[in-house]
Design a protein around this motif. Structure first.
Motif, PDB file in Angstrom:
ATOM      1  N   ALA A 416       0.819  -1.212   0.000  1.00 24.29           N
ATOM      2  CA  ALA A 416       0.000   0.000   0.000  1.00 24.29           C
ATOM      3  C   ALA A 416       0.854   1.264   0.000  1.00 24.29           C
ATOM      4  O   ALA A 416       0.363   2.342  -0.371  1.00 24.29           O
ATOM      5  CB  ALA A 416      -0.922  -0.002   1.220  1.00 24.29           C
ATOM      6  N   ASP A 417       2.132   1.148   0.409  1.00 21.93           N
ATOM      7  CA  ASP A 417       3.000   2.324   0.465  1.00 21.93           C
ATOM      8  C   ASP A 417       3.925   2.420  -0.747  1.00 21.93           C
ATOM      9  O   ASP A 417       4.930   3.135  -0.713  1.00 21.93           O
ATOM     10  CB  ASP A 417       3.824   2.329   1.756  1.00 21.93           C
ATOM     11  N   VAL A 418       3.576   1.704  -1.820  1.00 22.84           N
ATOM     12  CA  VAL A 418       4.305   1.801  -3.080  1.00 22.84           C
ATOM     13  C   VAL A 418       3.296   2.084  -4.188  1.00 22.84           C
ATOM     14  O   VAL A 418       2.455   1.239  -4.511  1.00 22.84           O
ATOM     15  CB  VAL A 418       5.084   0.505  -3.398  1.00 22.84           C
ATOM     16  N   LEU A 419       3.347   3.286  -4.758  1.00 20.83           N
ATOM     17  CA  LEU A 419       2.515   3.586  -5.922  1.00 20.83           C
ATOM     18  C   LEU A 419       3.153   2.941  -7.146  1.00 20.83           C
ATOM     19  O   LEU A 419       4.377   2.891  -7.264  1.00 20.83           O
ATOM     20  CB  LEU A 419       2.414   5.096  -6.144  1.00 20.83           C
ATOM     21  N   HIS A 420       2.318   2.449  -8.063  1.00 17.52           N
ATOM     22  CA  HIS A 420       2.895   1.897  -9.290  1.00 17.52           C
ATOM     23  C   HIS A 420       2.052   2.304 -10.493  1.00 17.52           C
ATOM     24  O   HIS A 420       0.830   2.441 -10.409  1.00 17.52           O
ATOM     25  CB  HIS A 420       3.047   0.378  -9.212  1.00 17.52           C
ATOM     26  N   PHE A 421       2.742   2.506 -11.609  1.00 18.04           N
ATOM     27  CA  PHE A 421       2.129   2.959 -12.855  1.00 18.04           C
ATOM     28  C   PHE A 421       2.681   2.108 -13.987  1.00 18.04           C
ATOM     29  O   PHE A 421       3.901   1.929 -14.113  1.00 18.04           O
ATOM     30  CB  PHE A 421       2.461   4.431 -13.105  1.00 18.04           C
ATOM     31  N   ASP A 422       1.800   1.561 -14.820  1.00 20.83           N
ATOM     32  CA  ASP A 422       2.189   0.638 -15.891  1.00 20.83           C
ATOM     33  C   ASP A 422       1.857   1.211 -17.256  1.00 20.83           C
ATOM     34  O   ASP A 422       0.807   1.831 -17.454  1.00 20.83           O
ATOM     35  CB  ASP A 422       1.454  -0.702 -15.749  1.00 20.83           C
ATOM     36  N   CYS A 451      11.848  10.409  -1.371  1.00 17.53           N
ATOM     37  CA  CYS A 451      11.057   9.916  -2.502  1.00 17.53           C
ATOM     38  C   CYS A 451      11.941   9.077  -3.405  1.00 17.53           C
ATOM     39  O   CYS A 451      12.962   9.550  -3.910  1.00 17.53           O
ATOM     40  CB  CYS A 451      10.463  11.081  -3.273  1.00 17.53           C
ATOM     41  N   PHE A 452      11.565   7.827  -3.599  1.00 15.34           N
ATOM     42  CA  PHE A 452      12.288   6.878  -4.433  1.00 15.34           C
ATOM     43  C   PHE A 452      11.466   6.582  -5.681  1.00 15.34           C
ATOM     44  O   PHE A 452      10.256   6.341  -5.589  1.00 15.34           O
ATOM     45  CB  PHE A 452      12.524   5.562  -3.680  1.00 15.34           C
ATOM     46  N   VAL A 453      12.118   6.592  -6.814  1.00 13.24           N
ATOM     47  CA  VAL A 453      11.458   6.251  -8.074  1.00 13.24           C
ATOM     48  C   VAL A 453      12.251   5.129  -8.731  1.00 13.24           C
ATOM     49  O   VAL A 453      13.479   5.218  -8.872  1.00 13.24           O
ATOM     50  CB  VAL A 453      11.381   7.466  -9.023  1.00 13.24           C
ATOM     51  N   ARG A 504       7.090  -0.275 -15.913  1.00 13.95           N
ATOM     52  CA  ARG A 504       6.411   0.008 -14.644  1.00 13.95           C
ATOM     53  C   ARG A 504       7.255   0.998 -13.863  1.00 13.95           C
ATOM     54  O   ARG A 504       8.483   0.944 -13.885  1.00 13.95           O
ATOM     55  CB  ARG A 504       6.195  -1.265 -13.831  1.00 13.95           C
ATOM     56  N   VAL A 505       6.579   1.909 -13.152  1.00 17.39           N
ATOM     57  CA  VAL A 505       7.242   2.862 -12.272  1.00 17.39           C
ATOM     58  C   VAL A 505       6.758   2.644 -10.845  1.00 17.39           C
ATOM     59  O   VAL A 505       5.552   2.524 -10.612  1.00 17.39           O
ATOM     60  CB  VAL A 505       6.953   4.311 -12.712  1.00 17.39           C
ATOM     61  N   HIS A 506       7.703   2.545  -9.925  1.00 19.51           N
ATOM     62  CA  HIS A 506       7.390   2.499  -8.495  1.00 19.51           C
ATOM     63  C   HIS A 506       7.752   3.831  -7.853  1.00 19.51           C
ATOM     64  O   HIS A 506       8.816   4.397  -8.132  1.00 19.51           O
ATOM     65  CB  HIS A 506       8.209   1.402  -7.795  1.00 19.51           C
ATOM     66  N   VAL A 507       6.890   4.330  -6.986  1.00 22.71           N
ATOM     67  CA  VAL A 507       7.173   5.517  -6.179  1.00 22.71           C
ATOM     68  C   VAL A 507       6.936   5.140  -4.720  1.00 22.71           C
ATOM     69  O   VAL A 507       5.874   4.611  -4.370  1.00 22.71           O
ATOM     70  CB  VAL A 507       6.269   6.706  -6.569  1.00 22.71           C
ATOM     71  N   GLN A 536       2.033  10.952   2.852  1.00 21.22           N
ATOM     72  CA  GLN A 536       2.761  11.469   1.688  1.00 21.22           C
ATOM     73  C   GLN A 536       1.795  11.626   0.526  1.00 21.22           C
ATOM     74  O   GLN A 536       0.776  10.928   0.443  1.00 21.22           O
ATOM     75  CB  GLN A 536       3.882  10.508   1.270  1.00 21.22           C
ATOM     76  N   SER A 537       2.143  12.497  -0.417  1.00 23.68           N
ATOM     77  CA  SER A 537       1.257  12.676  -1.568  1.00 23.68           C
ATOM     78  C   SER A 537       2.054  12.964  -2.827  1.00 23.68           C
ATOM     79  O   SER A 537       3.161  13.514  -2.788  1.00 23.68           O
ATOM     80  CB  SER A 537       0.260  13.809  -1.324  1.00 23.68           C
ATOM     81  N   LEU A 538       1.464  12.578  -3.956  1.00 29.94           N
ATOM     82  CA  LEU A 538       2.023  12.782  -5.287  1.00 29.94           C
ATOM     83  C   LEU A 538       0.890  13.250  -6.197  1.00 29.94           C
ATOM     84  O   LEU A 538      -0.205  12.684  -6.178  1.00 29.94           O
ATOM     85  CB  LEU A 538       2.617  11.469  -5.814  1.00 29.94           C
ATOM     86  N   VAL A 539       1.176  14.267  -7.004  1.00 33.97           N
ATOM     87  CA  VAL A 539       0.186  14.793  -7.929  1.00 33.97           C
ATOM     88  C   VAL A 539       0.377  14.144  -9.294  1.00 33.97           C
ATOM     89  O   VAL A 539       1.505  14.056  -9.811  1.00 33.97           O
ATOM     90  CB  VAL A 539       0.309  16.321  -8.053  1.00 33.97           C
TER      91      VAL A 539
END
Length: 558
Positions: A416-422, A451-453, A504-507, A536-539
């Motif tokens: 839940a604490d790792v955002l991901h985008f595919d 912040c880790f990407v 895929r991107v992890h944040v 934490q937040s990301l736009v």
């Protein structure tokens, strides 16, 4: 306190002649001289010398320098392997970085006066013994004709400095303060591991020093009141006389950001840039390869495996030295950049980096977890919690040997604490070759936000291989002015994405224990103390939504 393993000097090689080299202040540094035809060679006609200056034992098994020296001597070179000041058989204080310029100069000067030397010197080595090459080059000694530093940087090991005027800074490696407590604590190496579950690292450091009955000079100069140590007398390692350099970088080397920072500096120095040659391989810091035979992907290489490895790590330098040290051939015949497109066999050549034809491509994160060609018109704020008691785990136990473990990072997407985008699946192969970066607007309700990407290649079976990464620390993250826009350098990549695969991107906000985690209160992570979870937040979308910039050589990203 965990067990402390003391590693003293290994027996000196019977192929070598032990020597002691006097520095300008009287300190004696221990060296081994290898002559062509050893061990029967008692004298040798003057010839070219390769110098290796390292802190890991000139006779030890970790860096297998005796086998390296034997291989180089078989190619007609005289070889000097030297323990740096304060390490193993050398006298002096074990003080990181600051003596290497003068000690490098004095050692080269000594070499030029030996009967077996023709006055021409080259240097080779990895990591710290790549750093000693940059230091020797900065000394300006005219006998140094060429260097071949691998997986290193002039800023190697430098702690993150506190500067109240900066809003962002690098995230501190977990190994930064451990290195002067292990490899650079005393003449011997002292191997020990902190209890990573305690996280009161400063207290554990004090326990360690109390147990061994001594303090570490390098550690005390770095923590808790850091002394700014001047590594290079001129302040700039590239300020003086330039030296031809074959500069090897690994796609999966955790120290690669330091290498690329030097590449950037050199590009602004015409005298250095004129004979700076890049070699970029699909390796990590310990020279494990992306494609490795199953039997060779082992932690402890056999003598046979080490000898099989030598041509791969030494032959490029020997070919370089043939031109710049021995004067055979023309510099114009050497490719300026030799690189491997990871996922393919063989090395490629180009006149510059990135290669000609490479183009910038931007993809935008979406609120649905995708990567799109165009940003959404409206912004969406995505949130997650950084919990100091439940940190995102590092993927490997040893970041220097990433490809030894070759981890599948797909499971991190479920946290839940790792955002991901595919991205959508690729219709055809796509070759990436060049820099990667991210621009994003982030915020936290805590005072400091890491912040880790990470960029990953996701195969059809769902497995995910990390191919690029970067991180930044945002200070004053809960500023009343709202979210901050940050740029994150994800390094460079040379990689073939196969048809059917996805990007895929992890944040995330932690990567522990490779990086020291935030307490959530702004307290020093090395000291630890009271903790607090942070929101934490990301736009995504809108004018400053998350965007990923890649460099594409061939093919089209969906």
């Amino acid at each position: 306190m965990t067990d402390i393993q003391r590693i003293p000097p290994a027996p000196e090689s019977p192929l070598s002649q032990p020597v002691r080299v006097r520095m300008r202040d009287g300190v004696l540094l221990a060296g081994d001289v290898y002559l062509p035809g050893a061990p029967n060679a008692t004298d040798s006609a003057p010839g070219d010398t390769i110098l290796i200056r390292l802190p890991y034992d000139k006779s030890g098994v970790y860096c297998f320098i005796p086998q390296v020296a034997e291989y180089l001597a078989q190619h007609g070179y005289r070889v000097v392997a030297q323990d740096v000041r304060g390490k193993f058989r050398s006298e002096g204080d074990a003080l990181l970085f600051v003596n290497e310029v003068d000690d490098g100069y004095d050692t080269i000067e000594w070499i030029t006066k030996q009967s077996w030397s023709n006055g021409s010197v080259a240097m080779w080595g990895d990591s710290y013994y790549g750093y000693t090459q940059w230091a020797a080059a900065a000394s300006g000694h005219p006998a140094l004709k060429a260097i071949a530093p691998r997986v290193t940087g002039t800023g190697l090991g430098e702690p993150v400095r506190r500067n109240a005027e900066q809003r962002t800074r690098p995230v501190e490696w977990g190994v930064t303060y451990m290195y002067p407590l292990t490899n650079f604590f005393a003449n011997d190496t002292l191997h020990w591991e902190p209890d990573w579950t305690r996280r009161d690292f400063a207290a554990q450091a004090e326990e360690f020093m109390a147990e061994v009955g001594a303090r570490g000079l390098s550690y005390d100069q770095w923590y808790p009141n850091p002394v700014v140590l001047r590594r290079f007398p001129n302040g700039d390692p590239f300020a003086g006389r330039s030296v031809p350099a074959l500069h090897t970088i690994g796609w999966w080397d955790n120290c690669a950001p330091l290498s690329w920072a030097d590449v950037e500096q050199i590009s602004r120095r015409p005298n250095w840039d004129a004979h700076h040659y890049l070699r970029i391989e699909s390796i990590d810091h310990e020279s494990y390869q992306l494609f490795e035979a199953d039997g060779d992907r082992v932690a402890d290489r056999s003598d046979e495996q080490i000898r099989d490895l030598l041509p791969r790590i030494l032959d490029p330098a020997l070919a370089f030295f043939e031109v710049f040290v021995r004067g055979n051939g023309s510099a114009g015949c050497l490719p300026r950049v030799t690189w491997n497109l990871a996922g393919t066999d063989g090395m490629r050549e180009s006149a510059a980096w990135p290669p000609a034809g490479a183009r910038r491509v931007i993809r935008y994160a979406t609120s649905e977890g995708g990567l799109a060609v165009e940003p959404a018109a409206d912004e969406t704020v995505l949130a997650w919690v950084h919990d100091p008691d439940d940190l995102v785990p590092s993927s490997v136990p040893d970041a220097f040997s990433f490809l030894l473990y070759l981890p599948d990072e797909a499971a991190l997407s479920e946290r839940a604490d790792v955002l991901h985008f595919d991205s959508p699946p690729l219709a055809a192969d796509v070759d990436l070759a060049g820099p990667v970066s991210a621009r994003m607007r982030i915020a936290s309700d805590g005072p400091v936000m890491d912040c880790f990407v990470r960029v990953l290649d996701v195969a059809p079976d769902g497995s995910a291989l990390r191919i690029a990464r970067g991180q930044v620390q945002l200070l004053d993250a809960n500023n009343a002015d709202g979210p901050a826009v940050v740029d994150i350098d994800l390094g460079h990549v040379g990689y073939r994405l196969r048809a059917g695969h996805r990007l895929r991107v992890h944040v995330s906000s932690s990567d522990y224990p490779e990086f020291l985690p935030q307490t959530g209160t702004g307290a020093d992570p090395w000291t630890w103390g009271e903790t607090r979870a942070n929101a934490q937040s990301l736009v995504v979308g809108g004018a400053d939504g998350f965007e990923l910039t890649l460099t594409v050589l061939d093919g089209d990203l969906p």
